[in-house]
Design a protein around this motif. Structure first.
Motif, PDB file in Angstrom:
ATOM      1  N   LEU A   7     -37.712 -30.148   2.706  1.00 12.98           N
ATOM      2  CA  LEU A   7     -38.225 -29.046   1.897  1.00 12.98           C
ATOM      3  C   LEU A   7     -39.403 -28.414   2.645  1.00 12.98           C
ATOM      4  O   LEU A   7     -40.376 -29.097   2.967  1.00 12.98           O
ATOM      5  CB  LEU A   7     -38.667 -29.538   0.524  1.00 12.98           C
ATOM      6  CG  LEU A   7     -39.050 -28.447  -0.498  1.00 12.98           C
ATOM      7  CD1 LEU A   7     -38.681 -28.871  -1.904  1.00 12.98           C
ATOM      8  CD2 LEU A   7     -40.547 -28.126  -0.444  1.00 12.98           C
ATOM      9  N   HIS A   8     -39.276 -27.130   2.924  1.00 11.60           N
ATOM     10  CA  HIS A   8     -40.318 -26.392   3.637  1.00 11.60           C
ATOM     11  C   HIS A   8     -41.153 -25.599   2.631  1.00 11.60           C
ATOM     12  O   HIS A   8     -40.598 -24.926   1.750  1.00 11.60           O
ATOM     13  CB  HIS A   8     -39.701 -25.411   4.634  1.00 11.60           C
ATOM     14  CG  HIS A   8     -38.827 -26.062   5.662  1.00 11.60           C
ATOM     15  ND1 HIS A   8     -39.265 -26.377   6.923  1.00 11.60           N
ATOM     16  CD2 HIS A   8     -37.519 -26.459   5.606  1.00 11.60           C
ATOM     17  CE1 HIS A   8     -38.285 -26.939   7.607  1.00 11.60           C
ATOM     18  NE2 HIS A   8     -37.213 -26.993   6.835  1.00 11.60           N
ATOM     19  N   VAL A   9     -42.456 -25.644   2.774  1.00 15.81           N
ATOM     20  CA  VAL A   9     -43.361 -24.828   1.970  1.00 15.81           C
ATOM     21  C   VAL A   9     -44.140 -23.940   2.934  1.00 15.81           C
ATOM     22  O   VAL A   9     -44.767 -24.432   3.883  1.00 15.81           O
ATOM     23  CB  VAL A   9     -44.328 -25.684   1.141  1.00 15.81           C
ATOM     24  CG1 VAL A   9     -45.208 -24.778   0.265  1.00 15.81           C
ATOM     25  CG2 VAL A   9     -43.561 -26.677   0.279  1.00 15.81           C
ATOM     26  N   ILE A  10     -44.079 -22.626   2.699  1.00 18.25           N
ATOM     27  CA  ILE A  10     -44.700 -21.663   3.605  1.00 18.25           C
ATOM     28  C   ILE A  10     -45.339 -20.548   2.786  1.00 18.25           C
ATOM     29  O   ILE A  10     -44.884 -20.244   1.677  1.00 18.25           O
ATOM     30  CB  ILE A  10     -43.639 -21.104   4.589  1.00 18.25           C
ATOM     31  CG1 ILE A  10     -44.300 -20.314   5.722  1.00 18.25           C
ATOM     32  CG2 ILE A  10     -42.576 -20.279   3.866  1.00 18.25           C
ATOM     33  CD1 ILE A  10     -43.378 -20.066   6.904  1.00 18.25           C
ATOM     34  N   VAL A  86     -38.386 -35.328   3.364  1.00 19.21           N
ATOM     35  CA  VAL A  86     -39.597 -34.881   4.042  1.00 19.21           C
ATOM     36  C   VAL A  86     -40.010 -33.533   3.464  1.00 19.21           C
ATOM     37  O   VAL A  86     -39.153 -32.681   3.183  1.00 19.21           O
ATOM     38  CB  VAL A  86     -39.368 -34.718   5.564  1.00 19.21           C
ATOM     39  CG1 VAL A  86     -40.630 -34.200   6.257  1.00 19.21           C
ATOM     40  CG2 VAL A  86     -38.917 -36.030   6.196  1.00 19.21           C
ATOM     41  N   VAL A  87     -41.310 -33.347   3.286  1.00 21.43           N
ATOM     42  CA  VAL A  87     -41.859 -32.024   2.978  1.00 21.43           C
ATOM     43  C   VAL A  87     -42.587 -31.539   4.224  1.00 21.43           C
ATOM     44  O   VAL A  87     -43.539 -32.177   4.691  1.00 21.43           O
ATOM     45  CB  VAL A  87     -42.804 -32.058   1.764  1.00 21.43           C
ATOM     46  CG1 VAL A  87     -43.520 -30.712   1.610  1.00 21.43           C
ATOM     47  CG2 VAL A  87     -42.036 -32.389   0.496  1.00 21.43           C
ATOM     48  N   GLY A  99     -48.673 -29.908   0.282  1.00 22.00           N
ATOM     49  CA  GLY A  99     -48.931 -31.328   0.476  1.00 22.00           C
ATOM     50  C   GLY A  99     -49.328 -32.022  -0.808  1.00 22.00           C
ATOM     51  O   GLY A  99     -48.854 -33.126  -1.119  1.00 22.00           O
ATOM     52  N   LEU A 100     -50.217 -31.394  -1.590  1.00 22.71           N
ATOM     53  CA  LEU A 100     -50.638 -31.995  -2.858  1.00 22.71           C
ATOM     54  C   LEU A 100     -49.475 -32.094  -3.843  1.00 22.71           C
ATOM     55  O   LEU A 100     -49.304 -33.115  -4.524  1.00 22.71           O
ATOM     56  CB  LEU A 100     -51.782 -31.181  -3.463  1.00 22.71           C
ATOM     57  CG  LEU A 100     -53.132 -31.293  -2.749  1.00 22.71           C
ATOM     58  CD1 LEU A 100     -54.134 -30.304  -3.341  1.00 22.71           C
ATOM     59  CD2 LEU A 100     -53.675 -32.719  -2.837  1.00 22.71           C
ATOM     60  N   ALA A 101     -48.662 -31.040  -3.938  1.00 21.93           N
ATOM     61  CA  ALA A 101     -47.511 -31.082  -4.845  1.00 21.93           C
ATOM     62  C   ALA A 101     -46.548 -32.191  -4.450  1.00 21.93           C
ATOM     63  O   ALA A 101     -45.999 -32.896  -5.309  1.00 21.93           O
ATOM     64  CB  ALA A 101     -46.792 -29.724  -4.832  1.00 21.93           C
ATOM     65  N   ALA A 102     -46.344 -32.364  -3.156  1.00 18.85           N
ATOM     66  CA  ALA A 102     -45.442 -33.415  -2.686  1.00 18.85           C
ATOM     67  C   ALA A 102     -45.971 -34.792  -3.061  1.00 18.85           C
ATOM     68  O   ALA A 102     -45.217 -35.642  -3.586  1.00 18.85           O
ATOM     69  CB  ALA A 102     -45.262 -33.306  -1.176  1.00 18.85           C
ATOM     70  N   ARG A 103     -47.237 -35.024  -2.809  1.00 22.22           N
ATOM     71  CA  ARG A 103     -47.789 -36.348  -3.119  1.00 22.22           C
ATOM     72  C   ARG A 103     -47.786 -36.625  -4.620  1.00 22.22           C
ATOM     73  O   ARG A 103     -47.492 -37.746  -5.060  1.00 22.22           O
ATOM     74  CB  ARG A 103     -49.213 -36.469  -2.548  1.00 22.22           C
ATOM     75  CG  ARG A 103     -49.280 -36.440  -1.028  1.00 22.22           C
ATOM     76  CD  ARG A 103     -48.397 -37.513  -0.379  1.00 22.22           C
ATOM     77  NE  ARG A 103     -48.725 -38.839  -0.829  1.00 22.22           N
ATOM     78  CZ  ARG A 103     -49.624 -39.645  -0.272  1.00 22.22           C
ATOM     79  NH1 ARG A 103     -50.286 -39.228   0.805  1.00 22.22           N
ATOM     80  NH2 ARG A 103     -49.870 -40.849  -0.749  1.00 22.22           N
ATOM     81  N   LEU A 104     -48.083 -35.584  -5.430  1.00 20.18           N
ATOM     82  CA  LEU A 104     -48.048 -35.767  -6.886  1.00 20.18           C
ATOM     83  C   LEU A 104     -46.634 -36.040  -7.383  1.00 20.18           C
ATOM     84  O   LEU A 104     -46.439 -36.724  -8.391  1.00 20.18           O
ATOM     85  CB  LEU A 104     -48.622 -34.534  -7.576  1.00 20.18           C
ATOM     86  CG  LEU A 104     -50.135 -34.325  -7.406  1.00 20.18           C
ATOM     87  CD1 LEU A 104     -50.547 -32.973  -7.967  1.00 20.18           C
ATOM     88  CD2 LEU A 104     -50.915 -35.456  -8.090  1.00 20.18           C
ATOM     89  N   SER A 111     -45.424 -33.602   6.278  1.00 17.20           N
ATOM     90  CA  SER A 111     -45.792 -33.149   7.614  1.00 17.20           C
ATOM     91  C   SER A 111     -46.434 -31.772   7.505  1.00 17.20           C
ATOM     92  O   SER A 111     -45.781 -30.813   7.094  1.00 17.20           O
ATOM     93  CB  SER A 111     -44.541 -33.087   8.513  1.00 17.20           C
ATOM     94  OG  SER A 111     -44.833 -32.470   9.749  1.00 17.20           O
ATOM     95  N   TRP A 112     -47.715 -31.704   7.839  1.00 19.30           N
ATOM     96  CA  TRP A 112     -48.411 -30.424   7.818  1.00 19.30           C
ATOM     97  C   TRP A 112     -48.103 -29.639   9.096  1.00 19.30           C
ATOM     98  O   TRP A 112     -47.737 -30.218  10.129  1.00 19.30           O
ATOM     99  CB  TRP A 112     -49.920 -30.647   7.757  1.00 19.30           C
ATOM    100  CG  TRP A 112     -50.458 -30.869   6.377  1.00 19.30           C
ATOM    101  CD1 TRP A 112     -49.768 -30.843   5.208  1.00 19.30           C
ATOM    102  CD2 TRP A 112     -51.818 -31.160   6.045  1.00 19.30           C
ATOM    103  NE1 TRP A 112     -50.611 -31.087   4.150  1.00 19.30           N
ATOM    104  CE2 TRP A 112     -51.877 -31.282   4.640  1.00 19.30           C
ATOM    105  CE3 TRP A 112     -52.982 -31.327   6.779  1.00 19.30           C
ATOM    106  CZ2 TRP A 112     -53.069 -31.562   3.973  1.00 19.30           C
ATOM    107  CZ3 TRP A 112     -54.173 -31.604   6.118  1.00 19.30           C
ATOM    108  CH2 TRP A 112     -54.208 -31.716   4.726  1.00 19.30           C
TER     109      TRP A 112
END
Length: 387
Positions: A7-10, A86-87, A99-104, A111-112
């Protein structure tokens, strides 16, 4: 082994370099991964193209750098529903909220992605500077890996407080079938621009932005024009048109009317850079891995660059590197480059540019590096779950 789910967040899907690299990576690794893309803003230019490739694309409609409570909850729900292996996030705002949404949502394999070498203290947005500071504070907890596209950017961010032991550099990669030498482009594009075949032709593909330092370029061009009366420079990118009053004033202030062709944003940048004698990038700050330099070189076009980000590493021994914000040095390098490229040594230099990119910045090299990284993150996650 089952396909990886990434999942990519951009921040958005516009014409920027990071967006193009992400889209390129998604397309090239589709056989090994199921990709899902979340744009914090809108579809931009890549959203529809990604959907046509079968990629699920979600848009949150945020204004640049402005999160909303509803948008944050939607992002969390997408991560929770997709349950990715993986995010992978791209750029400061996406690193932070993705990153925060993934961890929550219970995803540890984060991966930043660092895409800037630095942020100018006055010219960069306040939200970007704030996101950088927060990311530095959270870099020991949120990401498992911090991917930088630039060696210099990795060092600079470690100095700013990012966890150096989590840094990994993966240079951007080009599709060398698309970015290739195109002999026909020279005549076709010059005819389009109304430029004679014998005129020394510079060009810069870049948006209108203080980072790109067009003022420095114009001062350098005014010097070169005195030695090369037939000089022409083509400017391509968002804001490079006659409607940009600040641009027109800057051109007139240096007496460059008639020497500069404004061609706005173009979808066929490959033909633009292939048609040039020399491509120039005059950036003052902020670059990490400027794609356009490698793209121009892949088309056999030598480059003159300022020493910002990894520009010098991309150019290698095949071009010219000068200090940023030094118009005298930039002008001298441009004049020397045009003399070489338009002279007897031009063919050999063009071939060397292409070979350098083939050896160091091909798409396959980048794709394999990301696939290995993502597979390792999934394996580490599986091992922790088993324990």
């Amino acid at each position: 082994m089952a396909h990886l789910v990434v999942l990519h967040v951009i921040a958005g899907l516009g014409r920027g370099g990071a967006e193009a690299v992400m889209a390129r990576l998604v397309a090239a690794s589709a056989a090994q991964c199921r990709h899902v893309v979340v744009s914090l803003s809108d579809d931009g230019v890549h959203g529809a193209r990604l959907r046509m490739q079968g990629v699920s694309v979600h848009t949150l409609g945020w204004r640049r750098g402005r999160a909303t409570a509803g948008g944050l909850f939607r992002l969390y729900r997408v991560v929770r529903d997709v349950r990715p292996d993986v995010v992978q996030t791209w750029m400061y705002h996406a690193d932070l909220v993705g990153g925060l949404a993934a961890r929550l949502a219970g995803v540890r394999a984060v991966s930043w992605g660092i895409r800037n070498s630095d942020l100018h203290p006055q010219r960069s947005s306040r939200s970007a500077r704030m996101a950088l500071r927060l990311c530095a504070l959270l870099s020991a907890w949120v990401p498992r890996v911090i991917v930088s596209c630039s060696e210099r950017a990795a060092r600079l961010h470690a100095a700013l407080g990012y966890r150096a032991d989590r840094m990994q550099t993966i240079s951007n990669g080009l599709d060398l079938h698309t970015w290739s030498v195109r002999p026909q482009a020279r005549a076709e594009q010059r005819a389009r621009w109304g430029i004679g075949m014998a005129a020394p032709l510079l060009g810069m593909v870049a948006r209108w932005d203080p980072q790109k330092d067009h003022a420095n370029l114009f001062e350098a061009l005014s010097q070169v024009a005195r030695a090369l009366p037939e000089l022409v420079c083509v400017l391509v990118g968002p804001g490079m048109d006659a409607e940009n009053a600040n641009l027109i004033r800057a051109i007139r202030a240096r007496g460059l009317q008639g020497r500069i062709v404004l061609d706005g944003p173009r979808d066929d940048v490959v033909d633009v850079v292939a048609a040039l004698d020399v491509h120039v990038l005059s950036s003052a700050y902020g670059e990490a891995f400027p794609n356009v330099v490698a793209e121009a070189m892949a088309c056999g076009t030598p480059c003159v660059v300022t020493d910002v980000g990894d520009s010098g590493r991309i150019v290698g021994a095949c071009g010219w590197v000068v200090p940023p914000c030094d118009a005298q040095a930039l002008g001298e390098a441009l004049q020397e480059a045009l003399t070489v490229v338009c002279g007897d040594g031009g063919a050999a230099l063009r071939a060397a540019c292409r070979q350098h990119v083939e050896e160091h910045f091909g798409l396959d090299r980048m794709v394999q590096a990301y696939l290995q990284l993502w597979a390792r993150l999934r394996t580490e996650g599986d091992a922790r779950c088993a324990a």
